[in-house]
Write a protein that holds these residues in place. Structure first.
Motif, mmCIF file in Angstrom:
data_model
loop_
_atom_site.group_PDB
_atom_site.id
_atom_site.type_symbol
_atom_site.label_atom_id
_atom_site.label_comp_id
_atom_site.label_asym_id
_atom_site.label_seq_id
_atom_site.Cartn_x
_atom_site.Cartn_y
_atom_site.Cartn_z
ATOM 1 N N LEU B 91 0.825 -1.202 0.000
ATOM 2 C CA LEU B 91 0.000 0.000 0.000
ATOM 3 C C LEU B 91 0.865 1.261 0.000
ATOM 4 C CD1 LEU B 91 -2.926 1.072 0.259
ATOM 5 C CD2 LEU B 91 -2.563 1.124 2.720
ATOM 6 N N LYS B 92 1.872 1.267 0.874
ATOM 7 C CA LYS B 92 2.721 2.457 0.996
ATOM 8 C C LYS B 92 3.542 2.685 -0.266
ATOM 9 C CE LYS B 92 2.762 4.108 5.373
ATOM 10 N NZ LYS B 92 3.173 5.468 5.713
ATOM 11 N N ASN B 93 3.890 1.590 -0.935
ATOM 12 C CA ASN B 93 4.596 1.736 -2.201
ATOM 13 C C ASN B 93 3.709 2.405 -3.241
ATOM 14 O OD1 ASN B 93 7.407 0.741 -2.822
ATOM 15 N ND2 ASN B 93 6.698 -0.908 -1.500
ATOM 16 N N VAL B 94 2.456 1.977 -3.270
ATOM 17 C CA VAL B 94 1.538 2.550 -4.255
ATOM 18 C C VAL B 94 1.248 4.019 -3.919
ATOM 19 C CG1 VAL B 94 -0.762 2.339 -5.271
ATOM 20 C CG2 VAL B 94 0.558 0.295 -4.778
ATOM 21 N N GLU B 95 1.239 4.332 -2.636
ATOM 22 C CA GLU B 95 0.970 5.714 -2.208
ATOM 23 C C GLU B 95 2.079 6.686 -2.607
ATOM 24 O OE1 GLU B 95 0.195 6.358 1.913
ATOM 25 O OE2 GLU B 95 -1.195 4.687 2.013
ATOM 26 N N LEU B 100 4.779 12.137 -2.558
ATOM 27 C CA LEU B 100 5.754 13.117 -3.025
ATOM 28 C C LEU B 100 5.068 14.425 -3.427
ATOM 29 C CD1 LEU B 100 8.070 10.772 -5.103
ATOM 30 C CD2 LEU B 100 8.525 11.755 -2.868
ATOM 31 N N GLU B 101 3.791 14.324 -3.760
ATOM 32 C CA GLU B 101 3.054 15.538 -4.099
ATOM 33 C C GLU B 101 2.396 16.143 -2.866
ATOM 34 O OE1 GLU B 101 0.290 15.067 -7.444
ATOM 35 O OE2 GLU B 101 1.574 13.426 -8.106
ATOM 36 N N SER B 102 2.711 15.553 -1.697
ATOM 37 C CA SER B 102 2.173 16.034 -0.420
ATOM 38 C C SER B 102 0.654 16.048 -0.379
ATOM 39 C CB SER B 102 2.705 17.424 -0.094
ATOM 40 O OG SER B 102 4.089 17.451 -0.215
ATOM 41 N N ILE B 103 0.064 14.987 -0.885
ATOM 42 C CA ILE B 103 -1.397 14.853 -0.790
ATOM 43 C C ILE B 103 -1.717 14.177 0.542
ATOM 44 C CG2 ILE B 103 -3.290 13.444 -1.739
ATOM 45 C CD1 ILE B 103 -2.099 14.313 -4.519
ATOM 46 N N SER B 104 -2.832 14.566 1.129
ATOM 47 C CA SER B 104 -3.117 14.147 2.507
ATOM 48 C C SER B 104 -3.145 12.626 2.622
ATOM 49 C CB SER B 104 -4.463 14.702 2.962
ATOM 50 O OG SER B 104 -5.492 13.891 2.435
ATOM 51 N N ALA B 106 -5.016 10.497 4.257
ATOM 52 C CA ALA B 106 -6.293 9.797 4.092
ATOM 53 C C ALA B 106 -6.633 9.656 2.607
ATOM 54 C CB ALA B 106 -7.401 10.556 4.816
ATOM 55 N N GLU B 107 -6.427 10.736 1.888
ATOM 56 C CA GLU B 107 -6.745 10.760 0.466
ATOM 57 C C GLU B 107 -5.889 9.756 -0.308
ATOM 58 O OE1 GLU B 107 -8.919 11.967 -1.341
ATOM 59 O OE2 GLU B 107 -8.101 12.149 -3.385
ATOM 60 N N ARG B 108 -4.589 9.799 -0.038
ATOM 61 C CA ARG B 108 -3.725 8.906 -0.826
ATOM 62 C C ARG B 108 -3.949 7.446 -0.433
ATOM 63 N NH1 ARG B 108 1.026 11.463 2.336
ATOM 64 N NH2 ARG B 108 1.689 9.758 3.678
ATOM 65 N N ARG B 109 -4.274 7.214 0.810
ATOM 66 C CA ARG B 109 -4.571 5.850 1.238
ATOM 67 C C ARG B 109 -5.810 5.326 0.503
ATOM 68 N NH1 ARG B 109 -2.578 3.730 6.530
ATOM 69 N NH2 ARG B 109 -0.873 4.117 5.080
ATOM 70 N N ARG B 110 -6.828 6.181 0.442
ATOM 71 C CA ARG B 110 -8.070 5.793 -0.217
ATOM 72 C C ARG B 110 -7.811 5.449 -1.685
ATOM 73 N NH1 ARG B 110 -11.612 7.880 -3.321
ATOM 74 N NH2 ARG B 110 -10.624 9.912 -3.460
ATOM 75 N N ARG B 111 -7.081 6.330 -2.342
ATOM 76 C CA ARG B 111 -6.844 6.097 -3.763
ATOM 77 C C ARG B 111 -5.942 4.893 -4.020
ATOM 78 N NH1 ARG B 111 -5.762 12.157 -5.760
ATOM 79 N NH2 ARG B 111 -4.838 11.155 -7.582
ATOM 80 N N ALA B 112 -4.962 4.696 -3.134
ATOM 81 C CA ALA B 112 -4.067 3.545 -3.303
ATOM 82 C C ALA B 112 -4.839 2.240 -3.117
ATOM 83 C CB ALA B 112 -2.906 3.634 -2.316
ATOM 84 N N LEU B 113 -5.712 2.222 -2.123
ATOM 85 C CA LEU B 113 -6.513 1.015 -1.892
ATOM 86 C C LEU B 113 -7.414 0.716 -3.079
ATOM 87 C CD1 LEU B 113 -7.500 1.146 1.874
ATOM 88 C CD2 LEU B 113 -6.359 -0.727 0.669
#
Lengths: 278, 260
Positions: B91-95, B100-104, B106-113
């Motif tokens: 998950l963290k790899n996909v995030e 790197l674009e400093s997206i929040s 919660a948001e990046r977790r949601r999109r990565a999932l």
């Protein structure tokens, strides 16, 4: 044919946990240092020591291991409340400064080629200075206080930390950096999200190496000039021809080093989970 | 969408020029494969597009504008080796790109999932890469590439390090991903079969050093099956491509035998 695939078993099975094959187990068993055997050899050496010391019967030169242990117990109060804390104090101040200084230099050398060209050869050649020979100079310059001893400790431990961390920071794959660049990463991000992680195992290995060195450094410096500490204690006991008491601080130093190194080893196993072969 | 106009390139440390006068055009949402012998500069094309190498002569246009004037983040590069960070979970790899674009968080977790769901690896989200197989790692790497949200995907021989069967499966999987959501994909490979099976159009880098690039449409529609590659026109096409790639050391009959 093009139905959405969700079975992760469909292709690309989960990798078998590495190293559970029969041959690997056998290999491990053979390659692993056999601690049982080491205990036996250790016991034989200690028994031989006991025997030779008993035959020699000159406890002021070679006390038996049992005499050493008894003497340690008799001197426990002095050793543990005065001298061990003194040595540990110097060791931790020295090691702490070494870590800060070593990290700083390693980072600067890894990030700025000018720093590397200017300092790397010096850092390497600093290691050729015989510490034991230069230690008296520090006493001459900085007196019998703690700073001459701290300085010796720093000189002993600074090198492995700086060099190891530097190697770690430089060990980042070019492809990884390029991938980060294509994602628009800044230099700062590449440092924190990439370099630091690659260097972390090197850093912990360096600390494990530096701990015994720092204890040795502190003890040597105390031996040369001091009013307290395990090195000083050992020197004083020589003048009193108390063989067993000379051995006591040595045993104590080894025990402390072993404990500290295994604590770092434990931290290492807990933190660096990604390189471990299971 | 992307245009190369007379692009030539030479690496400083090489004596010879790598390629000369490359001109081609790639349409929006087109799936194009670039084939060429190893070392002919296929990957260098990507390095030029994503700005890792500077343009020496010629010009590259992105949506009609010169490359130098556009933010290079319009494209996302997927390397040959997955290059997953071993200390990060799937998950963290996909995030990563969003981090790197400093997206929040919660948001990046949601999109990565969400993306892990689409590549079929949601249940492996919290596992370290070393526990994944090569094929799974490439899928994670692909998800990470998608995560950038780039308009164009540059896939650099993404399956070449995989075993044969896994490679075939991932090829099907990639086409499926493309059909679910069409994107502009440039797929570099040295495997002519792979190029023909995947792409709508194949660009061939010809000569050594490369003197030019030619374009061939693949006369197949999606979805495809493996047997399509055995159709006479495809066999002929493959023969042509191999000839262009300069496998001329063999006689023609041998080439045909090799294909069939």
């Amino acid at each position: 044919m093009y139905k959405k695939m969700n079975d992760s078993e469909g292709f690309g099975f989960r990798k078998r946990p590495a190293g559970n094959s029969r041959l690997m187990k056998e290999y491990r068993r053979e390659a692993k240092p056999n601690s049982g055997l080491a205990v036996v050899v250790g016991l034989v050496i200690i028994l031989a020591w006991q025997g030779i010391a008993m035959v020699l019967a000159k406890p002021y030169i070679l006390p038996t291991p049992i005499q050493v242990i008894i003497r340690m117990w008799e001197l426990r109060k002095q050793l543990l409340t005065v001298h061990l804390p003194a040595t540990l104090g110097i060791t931790s101040i020295g090691l702490g400064i070494s870590i800060i200084l070593g990290l700083f230099l390693a980072i600067m050398m890894a990030e700025f080629p000018t720093w590397e060209r200017a300092l790397y050869p010096l850092v390497v050649s600093s290691q050729t200075i015989p510490t034991t020979a230069i230690a008296p100079l520090f006493v001459l310059w900085f007196g019998y206080g703690i700073w001459s001893k701290v300085l010796v400790t720093i000189l002993m431990t600074f090198f492995p930390i700086a060099i190891n961390v530097h190697n770690g920071l430089k060990g980042v794959k070019r492809e990884h950096i390029e991938l980060f660049l294509t994602y628009g990463a800044t230099r700062w991000q590449i440092f924190w999200k990439l370099r630091v992680w690659i260097a972390l195992p090197h850093f912990l290995a360096a600390i494990k190496m530096a701990i015994p060195l720092s204890l040795i450094g502190a003890a040597i410096a105390e031996w040369l000039g001091g009013q307290a500490g395990l090195g000083y204690f050992s020197k004083r006991m020589i003048t009193q021809l108390d063989g067993a008491a000379v051995f006591a601080p040595i045993v104590l130093l080894s025990v402390v080093a072993i404990i500290c190194v295994s604590v770092i080893g434990g931290i290492e196993r807990r933190v660096i989970t990604w390189t471990q072969d299971r | 969408m992307l245009e190369f106009r007379d692009v030539s390139f030479k690496y400083k440390e090489d004596d010879e020029i790598l390629f000369k006068n490359l001109s081609f055009f790639i349409e929006q949402n087109e799936f194009v494969a670039i084939v060429g012998a190893s070392g002919c500069g296929k990957s260098t094309i990507f390095r030029l597009i994503n700005g890792l190498e500077g343009l020496q002569s010629g010009e590259i246009f992105w949506r009609g504008r010169k490359l130098a004037e556009v933010d290079h983040l319009f494209n996302a590069f997927m390397p040959q080796n997955d290059l997953l960070l071993p200390w990060r979970t799937t998950l963290k790899n996909v995030e990563m790109p969003l981090e790197l674009e400093s997206i929040s968080k919660a948001e990046r977790r949601r999109r990565a999932l969400e993306l892990l769901e689409t590549v079929g690896l949601a249940e492996w989200a919290n596992v370290l890469p070393r526990e994944l197989s090569g094929g799974m790692r490439q899928r994670v790497s692909f998800a990470r590439t998608l995560m950038t949200g780039a308009d164009m995907l540059l896939l650099d021989e993404p399956f070449s390090a995989l075993d044969y069967l896994t490679r075939l499966q991932l090829q099907d999987w990639l086409v499926e991903q493309y059909l679910i959501q069409p994107r502009t994909i440039i797929f570099v490979t040295h495997d002519v079969d792979e190029a023909l099976y995947l792409a709508k159009r194949v660009l061939i880098m010809e000569g050594r050093p490369v003197q030019g690039i030619s374009s061939v449409d693949v006369p197949l529609t999606y979805p495809r099956i493996r047997a399509d590659l055995l159709k006479p026109e495809l066999v002929n096409l493959k023969k042509q491509l191999l000839n262009k790639l300069g496998s001329s050391t063999r006689s023609e009959s041998e080439v045909v035998n090799h294909i069939v």
